[in-house]
Motif scaffolding. Sequence first.
Motif, short mmCIF file in Angstrom:
data_model
loop_
_atom_site.label_atom_id
_atom_site.label_comp_id
_atom_site.label_asym_id
_atom_site.label_seq_id
_atom_site.Cartn_x
_atom_site.Cartn_y
_atom_site.Cartn_z
N PHE A 97 0.87 -1.18 0.00
CA PHE A 97 0.00 0.00 0.00
C PHE A 97 0.90 1.23 0.00
N THR A 98 0.76 2.07 -1.00
CA THR A 98 1.62 3.25 -1.08
C THR A 98 0.79 4.49 -1.38
N THR A 99 1.30 5.64 -0.92
CA THR A 99 0.67 6.91 -1.29
C THR A 99 1.31 7.48 -2.55
N SER A 100 2.38 6.82 -3.02
CA SER A 100 3.16 7.35 -4.14
C SER A 100 2.93 6.51 -5.39
N ALA A 101 2.11 7.04 -6.32
CA ALA A 101 1.80 6.29 -7.55
C ALA A 101 3.09 5.91 -8.28
N GLY A 102 4.10 6.78 -8.17
CA GLY A 102 5.36 6.55 -8.87
C GLY A 102 6.16 5.36 -8.36
N LYS A 103 5.74 4.78 -7.23
CA LYS A 103 6.51 3.65 -6.68
C LYS A 103 5.99 2.29 -7.15
N THR A 104 4.92 2.29 -7.99
CA THR A 104 4.29 1.02 -8.36
C THR A 104 5.26 0.06 -9.03
P1 NAP Z 1 10.89 6.12 5.62
O1 NAP Z 1 12.00 5.42 4.92
O2 NAP Z 1 10.83 7.59 5.60
O3 NAP Z 1 9.52 5.48 5.04
C1 NAP Z 1 8.24 5.87 5.52
C2 NAP Z 1 7.22 5.69 4.39
O4 NAP Z 1 5.93 6.03 4.90
C3 NAP Z 1 7.41 6.62 3.22
O5 NAP Z 1 8.35 6.17 2.27
C4 NAP Z 1 6.00 6.66 2.62
O6 NAP Z 1 5.79 5.54 1.78
C5 NAP Z 1 5.11 6.46 3.81
N1 NAP Z 1 4.39 7.70 4.09
C6 NAP Z 1 3.14 7.97 3.75
N2 NAP Z 1 2.76 9.18 4.10
C7 NAP Z 1 3.81 9.73 4.71
C8 NAP Z 1 4.04 11.00 5.27
N3 NAP Z 1 3.08 11.96 5.29
N4 NAP Z 1 5.26 11.25 5.80
C9 NAP Z 1 6.22 10.32 5.79
N5 NAP Z 1 6.03 9.08 5.25
C10 NAP Z 1 4.85 8.80 4.71
O7 NAP Z 1 10.89 5.71 7.17
P2 NAP Z 1 11.44 4.39 7.89
O8 NAP Z 1 12.86 4.61 8.27
O9 NAP Z 1 11.06 3.21 7.11
O10 NAP Z 1 10.62 4.44 9.26
C11 NAP Z 1 9.20 4.37 9.22
C12 NAP Z 1 8.61 4.59 10.60
O11 NAP Z 1 8.95 3.48 11.42
C13 NAP Z 1 9.16 5.83 11.34
O12 NAP Z 1 8.10 6.41 12.06
C14 NAP Z 1 10.20 5.24 12.28
O13 NAP Z 1 10.44 6.04 13.39
C15 NAP Z 1 9.52 3.95 12.65
N6 NAP Z 1 10.42 2.90 13.16
C16 NAP Z 1 9.91 2.08 14.12
C17 NAP Z 1 10.68 1.03 14.59
C18 NAP Z 1 10.10 0.08 15.58
O14 NAP Z 1 10.88 -0.59 16.28
N7 NAP Z 1 8.79 -0.05 15.66
C19 NAP Z 1 11.98 0.85 14.12
C20 NAP Z 1 12.46 1.70 13.13
C21 NAP Z 1 11.67 2.73 12.64
P3 NAP Z 1 4.87 5.66 0.45
O15 NAP Z 1 5.49 6.72 -0.39
O16 NAP Z 1 4.97 4.28 -0.12
O17 NAP Z 1 3.48 5.98 0.91
#
Ligand code: NAP
Length: 349
Positions: free
Chosen positions: A206-213
Amino acid sequence: MTQANAYAATSPDAGLEPITIERRDPGAHDVEIAIEFCGLCHSDIHTVREEWGGITFPLVPGHEIVGTVSHVGAEVTQFAVGDAVGVGCMVDSCRECDSCLEGEEQYCSRGNTGTYGATDPRHDGEMTQGGYSSSIVVDENYVLSIPEGMDRAAAAPLLCAGITTYSPLRYLDVQEGDAVGVIGLGGLGHMAVKLAKALGATVTVFTTSAGKTAAAHELGADAVVLSTDPAAMAAAKDSLNAILDTVAASHDINPYMRTLARDGALIQLGLPSDDMPPVNPGLLIRKRLAYGGSLIGGIAETQEMLDFCAEHNITSDIEIVRADELNEAYDRMVAGDVKYRFVLDNSTL
Ligand code: NAP
Ligand code: ZN
Ligand code: ZN
């Protein structure tokens, strides 16, 4: 004490800048590591920008650390100088509570000692500083072995993004024939796709980014749903057994709950700073669904994940950055402009 070159945040909005920090002399059980690569996790950004609350500055982030052992204490048994090793999100825990004794040190009842921004009660009582630095000293029980032949830069993100997605997949006992959903295709999300596929599941992104399909399909996803398209979301109704939610910003999970089949579970991994809309209890009740969360993984399970990745030829898809590109990389990560993990080349510090 030894001096280490590092990059630190000095305030929530100043960005990262060069700094020199001190590392303790390795004790009898310590391993000193010359850091070669460190992944950039969205948690680093949440932390230094104080999106999760106040912190003490200056703070050196970084908890996806890979390097080479440069010194071992007299009583270290598991590592030798020259070994390729990793350090993830924690560098110690109490070692006595039920969670610690069960190998779930991340849930230590006294709180695990985070790799950065935590006071370190067992050692010097100082605040820990993370992996955007040239070296680190860590007790051997919290050091991981990087499997032979694994690309070191591409292995770094496994230490957080890898284990954080592997652990709930194993906890939910995902296996051949299961249908897994992954919300958000970033650092955690892309690892979730690779790991769920390797476990034999079919994967819907599930993605919000159409460009990532197209990129999602290249990673192995069987289906990609644009979550902003209500018709596409409706078409996915009742289709999944497990969902990992990796989104870093506040969002409504109820539409995703509708895509779970009876007895399905959605595990929250992303930790947005803002509140999320409540989960509709009727959705949970009518299909006996579960809504839970999961925090990284224990040390033994992290080693298991690294060995699993070696066996299945899995590493992270990365873009290497220099130290003077860290601030730009943070902005690009917040904008979703990364495929799929930035990794710092620590030789540029
Ligand atoms: P990331 O690389 O920035 O990826 C987050 C993804 O969320 C984005 O690529 C995007 O994917 C989606 N997204 C949709 N709406 C968004 C918005 N408004 N702002 C930001 N992202 C949005 O981050 P990550 O390093 O994978 O970390 C993701 C989250 O997990 C963070 O909150 C981080 O703190 C948390 N985390 C938790 C743990 C844990 O132990 N539970 C461990 C590490 C990280 P699309 O473009 O595909 O929609
Ligand atoms: Zn992380
Ligand atoms: Zn404990």
